[in-house]
Design an enzyme around this catalytic site. Structure first.
Site, short mmCIF file in Angstrom:
data_model
loop_
_atom_site.label_atom_id
_atom_site.label_comp_id
_atom_site.label_asym_id
_atom_site.label_seq_id
_atom_site.Cartn_x
_atom_site.Cartn_y
_atom_site.Cartn_z
N GLU A 368 0.94 -1.42 -0.18
CA GLU A 368 -0.02 -0.05 0.15
C GLU A 368 1.07 1.27 -0.11
O GLU A 368 0.57 2.22 0.51
CB GLU A 368 -1.17 -0.11 1.05
CG GLU A 368 -2.18 -1.23 1.02
CD GLU A 368 -3.20 -0.91 1.53
OE1 GLU A 368 -3.65 0.04 1.94
OE2 GLU A 368 -3.96 -2.30 1.80
N1 CAA Z 1 -5.87 11.91 -4.96
C1 CAA Z 1 -6.48 12.21 -6.27
N2 CAA Z 1 -5.46 12.23 -7.17
C2 CAA Z 1 -4.21 12.05 -7.01
C3 CAA Z 1 -4.01 11.75 -5.76
C4 CAA Z 1 -4.63 11.48 -4.58
N3 CAA Z 1 -4.33 11.27 -3.35
N4 CAA Z 1 -2.40 11.39 -5.72
C5 CAA Z 1 -2.03 11.77 -7.15
N5 CAA Z 1 -3.39 12.13 -7.66
C6 CAA Z 1 -3.26 12.57 -9.25
C7 CAA Z 1 -2.41 13.74 -9.42
O1 CAA Z 1 -2.69 15.03 -9.41
C8 CAA Z 1 -1.88 13.49 -10.89
O2 CAA Z 1 -3.06 14.35 -11.75
P1 CAA Z 1 -2.63 15.44 -12.57
O3 CAA Z 1 -1.87 14.98 -13.53
O4 CAA Z 1 -3.86 16.01 -13.07
O5 CAA Z 1 -1.91 16.58 -11.87
C9 CAA Z 1 -2.14 12.33 -11.11
O6 CAA Z 1 -2.87 11.35 -10.00
C10 CAA Z 1 -0.87 11.45 -11.30
O7 CAA Z 1 -0.19 11.70 -10.07
P2 CAA Z 1 1.30 11.98 -9.85
O8 CAA Z 1 2.00 13.16 -11.01
O9 CAA Z 1 1.77 12.40 -8.49
O10 CAA Z 1 1.94 10.45 -10.08
P3 CAA Z 1 3.23 9.79 -10.03
O11 CAA Z 1 3.90 9.01 -11.05
O12 CAA Z 1 4.26 11.10 -9.38
O13 CAA Z 1 3.07 8.93 -8.75
C11 CAA Z 1 2.71 8.12 -6.50
C12 CAA Z 1 2.64 9.29 -7.43
C13 CAA Z 1 2.40 8.76 -4.90
C14 CAA Z 1 4.20 7.40 -6.32
C15 CAA Z 1 1.75 7.04 -6.89
O14 CAA Z 1 2.22 6.53 -8.07
C16 CAA Z 1 1.87 6.20 -5.68
O15 CAA Z 1 1.00 6.06 -4.79
N6 CAA Z 1 2.46 4.88 -5.83
C17 CAA Z 1 2.34 3.63 -4.97
C18 CAA Z 1 1.25 2.75 -5.52
C19 CAA Z 1 0.69 2.01 -4.44
O16 CAA Z 1 0.65 2.42 -3.03
N7 CAA Z 1 0.73 0.71 -4.45
C20 CAA Z 1 0.29 -0.23 -3.66
C21 CAA Z 1 -0.52 -1.45 -4.13
S1 CAA Z 1 -1.89 -1.89 -3.61
C22 CAA Z 1 -1.68 -2.98 -2.29
O17 CAA Z 1 -0.62 -2.87 -1.80
C23 CAA Z 1 -2.71 -3.79 -1.61
C24 CAA Z 1 -2.70 -4.87 -1.09
O18 CAA Z 1 -2.97 -5.93 -1.59
C25 CAA Z 1 -2.17 -4.81 0.33
#
Ligand code: CAA
Length: 384
Positions: A368
């Site tokens: 996550e």
């Molecule tokens: N709410 C709404 N929109 C959001 C957001 C949020 N919290 N965070 C980002 N966005 C939007 C951004 O505003 C952006 O939109 P714009 O282009 O209009 O600005 C778009 O989404 C893309 O965002 P970023 O440019 O910030 O994207 P990034 O490539 O820089 O990545 C990151 C950001 C925070 C690293 C994200 O990719 C991330 O959270 N990665 C980790 C994924 C993760 O948590 N995976 C877990 C897998 S699920 C799991 O583990 C479940 C299980 O089985 C236990």
């Protein structure tokens, strides 16, 4: 500001504590050893309403608040983190995502049995499918495709490290529909496990949370009706990020529980074990370890409760949930390692539970959103 739990929250905490001791503790070592999914425990958890804790009763949920969810997650994670991760994914990723963004039809068809945790007497839980072999932290780089075919999507691709992978009946799947739109070209689709073209891959043989069933899921020309898309076209990435912000409160609470479980064991052991003529708790070096463990756990607990409280107040909780997750998971790793150290040789063998808690703690720094991703989220927010 007040730091007191309500009568109802205290009752939920006690119910979770009793459940963990009576239903999860027996057989926890064997389930870990044999990588056995705790199906019986999850079915009983569902009877308590804990698989749909925060879902509105009109969708068959228990209507509890997020603070109660943190309390329950902590108690169950003290004993069995394989049970609590299943509970966390179902509650915070699957149920919350559907209740908040799903259509009425989707809620009727999927949310209700998911909140009950059973359908026609059989286990009914969900999974959240975002990670891929080449898209973990870099979640916008989805390779799974959902081609728009008019009234349905044709889905192809592979998802990796899926919690509840084999036990879930329903998958919430993120897939790319329009690559040229980047993160705005991703859709979130509800896919049923038994649909043609869905294959459950091999079970991962993991370091920790070994009872939890983690699989890859393969999609080959899976037809998904458009009515199973969550939200508007292109909402999928935003859906995943918003949902994960709440999911991170669940995993932070899991990490908190793993840490406090290990601390309680170490504290009790230090009062029994004698060395150099007195209980080891009477040696200052052990007291200092226990003092640091207790302090860090309390700080993690306050961060978890703060994030949950913000969620209950409908405030923006994405910063506090990332802070809670990174701090609680690093606390879990540190505390469990110290708990093994306090137990000495006994800590290194399975009967004393702390080695399992140490192995279980590690994943909380990874899933996550890794600790590195949490720092990205925190860094961006404090610098904007
Ligand atoms: N709410 C709404 N929109 C959001 C957001 C949020 N919290 N965070 C980002 N966005 C939007 C951004 O505003 C952006 O939109 P714009 O282009 O209009 O600005 C778009 O989404 C893309 O965002 P970023 O440019 O910030 O994207 P990034 O490539 O820089 O990545 C990151 C950001 C925070 C690293 C994200 O990719 C991330 O959270 N990665 C980790 C994924 C993760 O948590 N995976 C877990 C897998 S699920 C799991 O583990 C479940 C299980 O089985 C236990």
């Amino acid at each position: 500001m007040q730091f007191q739990l309500t009568e109802e929250q205290l009752m939920i905490q006690q119910a979770a504590r009793d459940f963990a001791r009576n239903e999860c503790k027996p057989g926890v070592i064997e389930r870990d050893e044999l990588q056995q999914f705790p199906k019986e425990q999850i079915l009983k958890l569902a009877e308590l309403g804990f698989m749909g804790m925060m879902v509105d009763p009109k969708y068959d949920g228990a209507g509890m608040d997020s603070v109660s969810y943190v309390l329950a997650m902590e108690e169950i994670s003290k004993i069995d983190a394989s049970v609590s991760v299943c509970m966390s994914v179902n509650n915070s990723l699957v149920n919350w995502g559907l209740e908040t963004f799903g259509s009425e039809d989707q809620k009727e068809k999927y949310l209700k049995p998911l909140a009950r945790g059973n359908k026609d007497g059989e286990l009914y839980i969900g999974a959240f499918l975002l990670s891929e072999p080449e898209a973990g932290s870099d979640a916008t780089s989805q390779r799974t495709t959902a081609v728009d075919m008019g009234d349905y999507y044709l889905v192809n691709g592979i998802k990796n490290w899926i919690t509840n992978g084999n036990s879930a009946s329903v998958y919430l799947v993120m897939a790319q529909t329009d690559l040229s739109k980047g993160s705005k070209g991703i859709n979130a689709l509800i896919i049923e496990k038994n649909w043609p073209g869905v294959t459950v891959g091999a079970k991962e043989n993991k370091l920790g949370i070994r009872g939890s069933d983690t699989h890859s899921i393969l999609f080959s020309d899976v037809k998904v009706p458009k009515t199973n898309r969550i939200g508007d076209d292109g909402f999928g990435f935003s859906f995943a990020m918003k949902t994960l912000a709440g999911g991170r409160i669940g995993i932070a609470s899991q990490a908190l529980g793993i840490a406090s479980g290990a601390y309680e064991l170490a504290l009790a052991y230090s009062k029994e074990r004698k060395a150099f003529g007195k209980e080891i708790s009477q040696h200052q070096i052990i007291q200092f370890k226990l003092a640091d463990m207790a302090t860090r756990i309390e700080a993690a607990r306050l961060l978890c409760l703060r994030a949950a409280w913000e969620k209950d107040q409908h405030l923006d909780y994405s910063l506090s949930s990332s802070m809670a997750k990174v701090y609680a998971s690093e606390t879990a790793m540190w505390v469990t390692t110290e708990a093994v150290q306090i137990h000495g040789g006994y800590g290194y063998v399975k009967e004393y539970h702390v080695e399992r808690l140490m192995r279980d703690a590690k994943i909380t720094q990874i899933y996550e959103g890794t600790s590195e991703v949490q720092r990205i989220v925190i860094g961006r927010q404090i610098l904007k």
